[in-house]
Motif scaffolding. Sequence first.
Motif, PDB file in Angstrom:
ATOM      1  N   HIS A   1       0.826  -1.208   0.000  1.00  0.00           N
ATOM      2  CA  HIS A   1       0.000   0.000   0.000  1.00  0.00           C
ATOM      3  C   HIS A   1       0.867   1.268   0.000  1.00  0.00           C
ATOM      4  CE1 HIS A   1      -4.178  -1.565   0.549  1.00  0.00           C
ATOM      5  NE2 HIS A   1      -3.464  -2.661   0.727  1.00  0.00           N
ATOM      6  N   GLY A   2       1.968   1.250   0.745  1.00  0.00           N
ATOM      7  CA  GLY A   2       2.872   2.400   0.747  1.00  0.00           C
ATOM      8  C   GLY A   2       3.504   2.631  -0.606  1.00  0.00           C
ATOM      9  N   PHE A   3       3.948   1.552  -1.235  1.00  0.00           N
ATOM     10  CA  PHE A   3       4.576   1.647  -2.547  1.00  0.00           C
ATOM     11  C   PHE A   3       3.597   2.187  -3.587  1.00  0.00           C
ATOM     12  CE2 PHE A   3       5.076  -0.633  -6.639  1.00  0.00           C
ATOM     13  CZ  PHE A   3       6.163   0.063  -7.118  1.00  0.00           C
ATOM     14  N   TYR A   4       2.418   1.602  -3.664  1.00  0.00           N
ATOM     15  CA  TYR A   4       1.471   2.047  -4.682  1.00  0.00           C
ATOM     16  C   TYR A   4       0.935   3.440  -4.394  1.00  0.00           C
ATOM     17  CZ  TYR A   4       1.836  -2.230  -7.270  1.00  0.00           C
ATOM     18  OH  TYR A   4       2.326  -3.249  -8.033  1.00  0.00           O
ATOM     19  N   GLY A   5       0.967   3.869  -3.143  1.00  0.00           N
ATOM     20  CA  GLY A   5       0.660   5.267  -2.842  1.00  0.00           C
ATOM     21  C   GLY A   5       1.652   6.189  -3.526  1.00  0.00           C
ATOM     22  N   LYS A   6       2.926   5.798  -3.534  1.00  0.00           N
ATOM     23  CA  LYS A   6       3.956   6.578  -4.222  1.00  0.00           C
ATOM     24  C   LYS A   6       3.772   6.518  -5.742  1.00  0.00           C
ATOM     25  CE  LYS A   6       7.577   5.858  -0.754  1.00  0.00           C
ATOM     26  NZ  LYS A   6       8.135   7.177  -0.472  1.00  0.00           N
ATOM     27  N   VAL A   7       3.482   5.331  -6.257  1.00  0.00           N
ATOM     28  CA  VAL A   7       3.300   5.147  -7.697  1.00  0.00           C
ATOM     29  C   VAL A   7       2.183   6.039  -8.215  1.00  0.00           C
ATOM     30  CG1 VAL A   7       2.450   3.494  -9.434  1.00  0.00           C
ATOM     31  CG2 VAL A   7       4.247   2.809  -7.827  1.00  0.00           C
ATOM     32  N   ARG A   8       1.103   6.124  -7.476  1.00  0.00           N
ATOM     33  CA  ARG A   8      -0.081   6.856  -7.934  1.00  0.00           C
ATOM     34  C   ARG A   8       0.161   8.357  -8.069  1.00  0.00           C
ATOM     35  NH1 ARG A   8      -5.289   4.280  -5.013  1.00  0.00           N
ATOM     36  NH2 ARG A   8      -6.366   5.376  -6.679  1.00  0.00           N
ATOM     37  N   SER A   9       1.245   8.841  -7.469  1.00  0.00           N
ATOM     38  CA  SER A   9       1.549  10.272  -7.608  1.00  0.00           C
ATOM     39  C   SER A   9       2.878  10.524  -8.312  1.00  0.00           C
ATOM     40  CB  SER A   9       1.545  10.939  -6.229  1.00  0.00           C
ATOM     41  OG  SER A   9       2.573  10.397  -5.417  1.00  0.00           O
ATOM     42  N   ASP A  10       3.509   9.474  -8.815  1.00  0.00           N
ATOM     43  CA  ASP A  10       4.803   9.612  -9.465  1.00  0.00           C
ATOM     44  C   ASP A  10       4.639  10.089 -10.903  1.00  0.00           C
ATOM     45  OD1 ASP A  10       7.812   8.960  -9.307  1.00  0.00           O
ATOM     46  OD2 ASP A  10       7.164   7.970 -11.161  1.00  0.00           O
ATOM     47  N   ALA A  11       5.404  11.103 -11.270  1.00  0.00           N
ATOM     48  CA  ALA A  11       5.286  11.708 -12.601  1.00  0.00           C
ATOM     49  C   ALA A  11       5.505  10.705 -13.727  1.00  0.00           C
ATOM     50  CB  ALA A  11       6.270  12.866 -12.729  1.00  0.00           C
ATOM     51  N   LEU A  12       6.422   9.775 -13.564  1.00  0.00           N
ATOM     52  CA  LEU A  12       6.734   8.827 -14.637  1.00  0.00           C
ATOM     53  C   LEU A  12       5.758   7.652 -14.682  1.00  0.00           C
ATOM     54  CD1 LEU A  12       8.670   8.010 -16.929  1.00  0.00           C
ATOM     55  CD2 LEU A  12      10.045   6.819 -15.201  1.00  0.00           C
ATOM     56  N   LEU A  13       5.307   7.190 -13.541  1.00  0.00           N
ATOM     57  CA  LEU A  13       4.533   5.949 -13.486  1.00  0.00           C
ATOM     58  C   LEU A  13       3.023   6.115 -13.402  1.00  0.00           C
ATOM     59  CD1 LEU A  13       6.785   3.894 -11.048  1.00  0.00           C
ATOM     60  CD2 LEU A  13       6.784   3.854 -13.549  1.00  0.00           C
ATOM     61  N   LYS A  14       2.553   7.190 -12.827  1.00  0.00           N
ATOM     62  CA  LYS A  14       1.125   7.283 -12.501  1.00  0.00           C
ATOM     63  C   LYS A  14       0.206   7.124 -13.707  1.00  0.00           C
ATOM     64  CE  LYS A  14       0.806  12.312 -12.606  1.00  0.00           C
ATOM     65  NZ  LYS A  14       0.539  13.502 -11.820  1.00  0.00           N
ATOM     66  N   ASP A  15       0.564   7.703 -14.845  1.00  0.00           N
ATOM     67  CA  ASP A  15      -0.337   7.631 -16.003  1.00  0.00           C
ATOM     68  C   ASP A  15      -0.509   6.199 -16.502  1.00  0.00           C
ATOM     69  OD1 ASP A  15      -0.753  10.350 -15.866  1.00  0.00           O
ATOM     70  OD2 ASP A  15       0.747  10.827 -17.392  1.00  0.00           O
ATOM     71  N   ILE A  16       0.591   5.465 -16.562  1.00  0.00           N
ATOM     72  CA  ILE A  16       0.505   4.072 -17.012  1.00  0.00           C
ATOM     73  C   ILE A  16      -0.335   3.260 -16.038  1.00  0.00           C
ATOM     74  CG2 ILE A  16       1.801   1.921 -17.349  1.00  0.00           C
ATOM     75  CD1 ILE A  16       4.061   3.601 -18.521  1.00  0.00           C
ATOM     76  N   PHE A  17      -0.026   3.352 -14.747  1.00  0.00           N
ATOM     77  CA  PHE A  17      -0.761   2.567 -13.753  1.00  0.00           C
ATOM     78  C   PHE A  17      -2.233   2.949 -13.719  1.00  0.00           C
ATOM     79  CE2 PHE A  17       3.373   1.288 -12.351  1.00  0.00           C
ATOM     80  CZ  PHE A  17       3.170   0.061 -11.729  1.00  0.00           C
ATOM     81  N   ASN A  18      -2.518   4.236 -13.721  1.00  0.00           N
ATOM     82  CA  ASN A  18      -3.920   4.667 -13.667  1.00  0.00           C
ATOM     83  C   ASN A  18      -4.686   4.231 -14.908  1.00  0.00           C
ATOM     84  OD1 ASN A  18      -3.953   5.831 -11.087  1.00  0.00           O
ATOM     85  ND2 ASN A  18      -3.038   7.702 -11.869  1.00  0.00           N
ATOM     86  N   ARG A  19      -4.044   4.258 -16.055  1.00  0.00           N
ATOM     87  CA  ARG A  19      -4.704   3.821 -17.292  1.00  0.00           C
ATOM     88  C   ARG A  19      -4.990   2.317 -17.254  1.00  0.00           C
ATOM     89  NH1 ARG A  19      -0.901   4.572 -20.763  1.00  0.00           N
ATOM     90  NH2 ARG A  19      -0.438   2.394 -21.088  1.00  0.00           N
ATOM     91  N   VAL A  20      -4.014   1.547 -16.821  1.00  0.00           N
ATOM     92  CA  VAL A  20      -4.167   0.090 -16.830  1.00  0.00           C
ATOM     93  C   VAL A  20      -5.101  -0.385 -15.708  1.00  0.00           C
ATOM     94  CG1 VAL A  20      -2.931  -2.099 -16.525  1.00  0.00           C
ATOM     95  CG2 VAL A  20      -1.938  -0.296 -17.950  1.00  0.00           C
ATOM     96  N   ILE A  21      -4.961   0.191 -14.524  1.00  0.00           N
ATOM     97  CA  ILE A  21      -5.743  -0.256 -13.374  1.00  0.00           C
ATOM     98  C   ILE A  21      -7.106   0.421 -13.314  1.00  0.00           C
ATOM     99  CG2 ILE A  21      -5.788  -0.334 -10.841  1.00  0.00           C
ATOM    100  CD1 ILE A  21      -2.675  -0.634 -11.043  1.00  0.00           C
ATOM    101  N   GLY A  22      -7.183   1.629 -13.787  1.00  0.00           N
ATOM    102  CA  GLY A  22      -8.458   2.343 -13.787  1.00  0.00           C
ATOM    103  C   GLY A  22      -8.998   2.531 -12.380  1.00  0.00           C
TER     104      GLY A  22
END
Length: 153
Positions: A35-56
């Motif tokens: 949960h801590g890691f994905y909290g960081k991913v969800r606001s990371d400039a490089l990763l957030k768009d890919i994760f948010n698009r795929v996970i929705g």
Amino acid sequence: MSSVEREARDALSRLHLSAGGPLGVDEALIQAVVHGFYGKVRSDALLKDIFNRVIGDNWDVHLAKMCDFWSSVLLMSGRFHGAPMVAHARIPDIEPEHFVRWLQLFDETTQALCPGPKAELFMAKAALIARSLQYGIAASRGEMPLRAAAAEA
């Protein structure tokens, strides 16, 4: 021996054979790291768009699946059932630099939540997973990953 007793014995045996059990890794720590890691991913400039698009809108499902995944990796719980390589190979714009950043954020998270041998174990497994996924994705595309990115993973 009853089936409940046999299941408890088998679970205890898997825990002792696992890499995480002897270090004191438990389900609560795995959940905190995921949960801590994905909290960081969800606001990371490089990763957030890919994760948010795929996970929705399915973040709760994804987080539960990732807790099962890491439980299986570190505690041999056998809870994860999935095909990570197939899932990642379907993402057309995932590149080696995404894995480098993924590992950086994962390292930050594990160092903050469980420094020392537990963090080292999480990171050793994460590096193997990242490398494996990069090679699998590259192979599915008919290419090879960049050496520098693969070496950093």
